[in-house]
Design an enzyme around this catalytic site. Structure first.
Site, PDB file in Angstrom:
ATOM      1  N   THR A 137       0.858  -1.173   0.000  1.00 14.32           N
ATOM      2  CA  THR A 137       0.000   0.000   0.000  1.00 14.32           C
ATOM      3  C   THR A 137       0.898   1.227   0.000  1.00 14.32           C
ATOM      4  O   THR A 137       2.063   1.123   0.343  1.00 14.32           O
ATOM      5  CB  THR A 137      -0.852  -0.031   1.302  1.00 14.32           C
ATOM      6  OG1 THR A 137      -1.688  -1.177   1.288  1.00 14.32           O
ATOM      7  CG2 THR A 137      -1.710   1.181   1.471  1.00 14.32           C
ATOM      8  N   ARG A 165     -13.396  -7.730  -3.568  1.00 17.64           N
ATOM      9  CA  ARG A 165     -12.741  -7.727  -2.256  1.00 17.64           C
ATOM     10  C   ARG A 165     -12.312  -6.320  -1.888  1.00 17.64           C
ATOM     11  O   ARG A 165     -11.728  -5.600  -2.689  1.00 17.64           O
ATOM     12  CB  ARG A 165     -11.534  -8.647  -2.293  1.00 17.64           C
ATOM     13  CG  ARG A 165     -10.725  -8.690  -0.973  1.00 17.64           C
ATOM     14  CD  ARG A 165      -9.539  -7.762  -1.007  1.00 17.64           C
ATOM     15  NE  ARG A 165      -8.655  -7.941   0.143  1.00 17.64           N
ATOM     16  CZ  ARG A 165      -7.635  -7.144   0.441  1.00 17.64           C
ATOM     17  NH1 ARG A 165      -7.366  -6.087  -0.326  1.00 17.64           N
ATOM     18  NH2 ARG A 165      -6.876  -7.384   1.493  1.00 17.64           N
ATOM     19  N   VAL A 166     -12.595  -5.912  -0.669  1.00 21.89           N
ATOM     20  CA  VAL A 166     -12.173  -4.615  -0.139  1.00 21.89           C
ATOM     21  C   VAL A 166     -11.316  -4.865   1.087  1.00 21.89           C
ATOM     22  O   VAL A 166     -11.719  -5.601   1.993  1.00 21.89           O
ATOM     23  CB  VAL A 166     -13.376  -3.721   0.216  1.00 21.89           C
ATOM     24  CG1 VAL A 166     -12.903  -2.412   0.837  1.00 21.89           C
ATOM     25  CG2 VAL A 166     -14.224  -3.454  -1.022  1.00 21.89           C
ATOM     26  N   GLY A 167     -10.147  -4.250   1.128  1.00 19.06           N
ATOM     27  CA  GLY A 167      -9.255  -4.418   2.260  1.00 19.06           C
ATOM     28  C   GLY A 167      -9.419  -3.322   3.296  1.00 19.06           C
ATOM     29  O   GLY A 167     -10.467  -2.702   3.419  1.00 19.06           O
ATOM     30  N   ASP A 168      -8.350  -3.068   4.016  1.00 14.11           N
ATOM     31  CA  ASP A 168      -8.402  -2.091   5.106  1.00 14.11           C
ATOM     32  C   ASP A 168      -8.228  -0.650   4.648  1.00 14.11           C
ATOM     33  O   ASP A 168      -8.639   0.279   5.344  1.00 14.11           O
ATOM     34  CB  ASP A 168      -7.292  -2.405   6.122  1.00 14.11           C
ATOM     35  CG  ASP A 168      -5.899  -2.220   5.517  1.00 14.11           C
ATOM     36  OD1 ASP A 168      -5.201  -1.267   5.898  1.00 14.11           O
ATOM     37  OD2 ASP A 168      -5.512  -3.019   4.655  1.00 14.11           O
ATOM     38  N   THR A 187      -0.304  -0.342   6.565  1.00 14.34           N
ATOM     39  CA  THR A 187      -0.013  -1.129   5.372  1.00 14.34           C
ATOM     40  C   THR A 187       0.187  -2.571   5.790  1.00 14.34           C
ATOM     41  O   THR A 187       0.651  -2.845   6.894  1.00 14.34           O
ATOM     42  CB  THR A 187       1.242  -0.614   4.649  1.00 14.34           C
ATOM     43  OG1 THR A 187       1.624  -1.551   3.639  1.00 14.34           O
ATOM     44  CG2 THR A 187       2.416  -0.437   5.597  1.00 14.34           C
ATOM     45  N   GLY A 188      -0.181  -3.497   4.906  1.00 19.89           N
ATOM     46  CA  GLY A 188      -0.001  -4.901   5.234  1.00 19.89           C
ATOM     47  C   GLY A 188      -1.140  -5.763   4.732  1.00 19.89           C
ATOM     48  O   GLY A 188      -1.748  -5.486   3.703  1.00 19.89           O
ATOM     49  N   VAL A 189      -1.477  -6.794   5.477  1.00 25.40           N
ATOM     50  CA  VAL A 189      -2.530  -7.723   5.102  1.00 25.40           C
ATOM     51  C   VAL A 189      -3.874  -7.179   5.580  1.00 25.40           C
ATOM     52  O   VAL A 189      -4.142  -7.151   6.788  1.00 25.40           O
ATOM     53  CB  VAL A 189      -2.265  -9.121   5.690  1.00 25.40           C
ATOM     54  CG1 VAL A 189      -3.372 -10.087   5.288  1.00 25.40           C
ATOM     55  CG2 VAL A 189      -0.906  -9.639   5.224  1.00 25.40           C
TER      56      VAL A 189
END
Length: 271
Positions: A137, A165-168, A187-189
């Site tokens: 990110t 799919r929507v992330g954080d 940033t990350g998973v």
């Protein structure tokens, strides 16, 4: 560490930078800092954050904007979010196909009717190529001379993700968060970050009187204790000009610029 205001702190993703073009990433972080910091001459923290992130979206080096990875259908869907700490205004977009998702998020913020819009692709030309650096990110936090704290994050998501799919990254409290106390970008998973809401947790702990540096380290360590290493990094700045960055991955592209200095790093080094 405390810096002289105005301050711009950015990241280009936490991950395994030993297998990536870390030297070029440092150059692009340097460039993004200069472009974003230039906004302080006539603008504010919001302008600085948006310009720095837009530059990284346009670079093609990071998993954001034209460097975004593709989903399982070979398509690109991007997320971004932006928040002003002093009045808690926020704007975010998810699953969009535009040149600069962070600028579209800014439009949502300025419109003021909603916080999160999904699939809005109007008025922006779209072009992209397959990203080379999946799962990371870009983000920025800033503090200007008027005390405005702003946080923003933008991403192409994770390579091979399911469509929709929507992330954080577009979710306040997860991928970014800003109040009158702090501004944070994660940033990350995304699936892990959404379960912990680390950016919100940083603000809560700072409000209890803990130092920003201790708080960010503690939140990252909490994630590590639950989910193991290799899944998160964070940058943060508070209203006193203290800035910090911490991660549990093999590096995080990051850099900071303040009134009389600038530094950039991927691996070891203290913000």
């Amino acid at each position: 560490m405390k810096y002289s205001i105005p301050i711009l702190l950015i990241h280009g993703g936490a991950g395994n930078w030993r297998e990536r073009d870390s030297e070029n990433a440092k150059k692009e972080i340097d460039n993004a800092l200069r472009v974003g910091y230039e906004e302080f001459k006539s603008g504010n923290s919001l302008d600085a954050v948006v310009s720095a992130i837009s530059y990284m979206e346009d670079s093609g080096l990071f998993d954001a904007g034209i460097g975004s990875v593709k989903n399982s259908k070979g398509e690109i869907e991007m997320d971004a979010g932006l928040m002003l700490g002093n009045d808690l205004r926020a704007g975010a977009v998810a699953s969009v196909k535009v040149k600069n998702p962070i600028r579209l998020a800014k439009r949502v913020l300025e419109d003021g009717r909603h916080v999160l819009m999904v699939g809005r692709n109007d008025d922006f030309p779209f072009f992209a190529h397959s990203g080379n650096y999946g799962g990371d990110t870009v983000g920025a936090v800033a503090l200007d001379k008027d005390g405005n704290l702003v946080a923003g994050t933008s991403t192409g998501g994770i390579s091979g993700k399911l469509p929709g799919r929507v992330g954080d990254s577009p979710i306040p409290g997860a991928g970014y968060y800003a109040t009158q106390r702090v501004a944070v970008s994660s940033t990350g998973v995304g699936e892990i970050i959404l379960k912990i809401l680390p950016a919100k947790e940083v603000d809560i702990l700072v409000s209890m009187g803990f130092s920003l540096e201790d708080v960010v380290r503690s939140v990252i360590n909490k994630v590590t204790n639950i989910f193991g290493k290799g899944n998160i990094g964070m940058i943060a700045i508070d209203n006193k000009g203290v800035a910090t960055a911490y991660y549990n991955t093999l590096g995080m592209a990051r850099g900071i610029k303040w009134s009389d200095g600038q530094k950039t790093m991927i691996f070891e080094g203290e913000i």
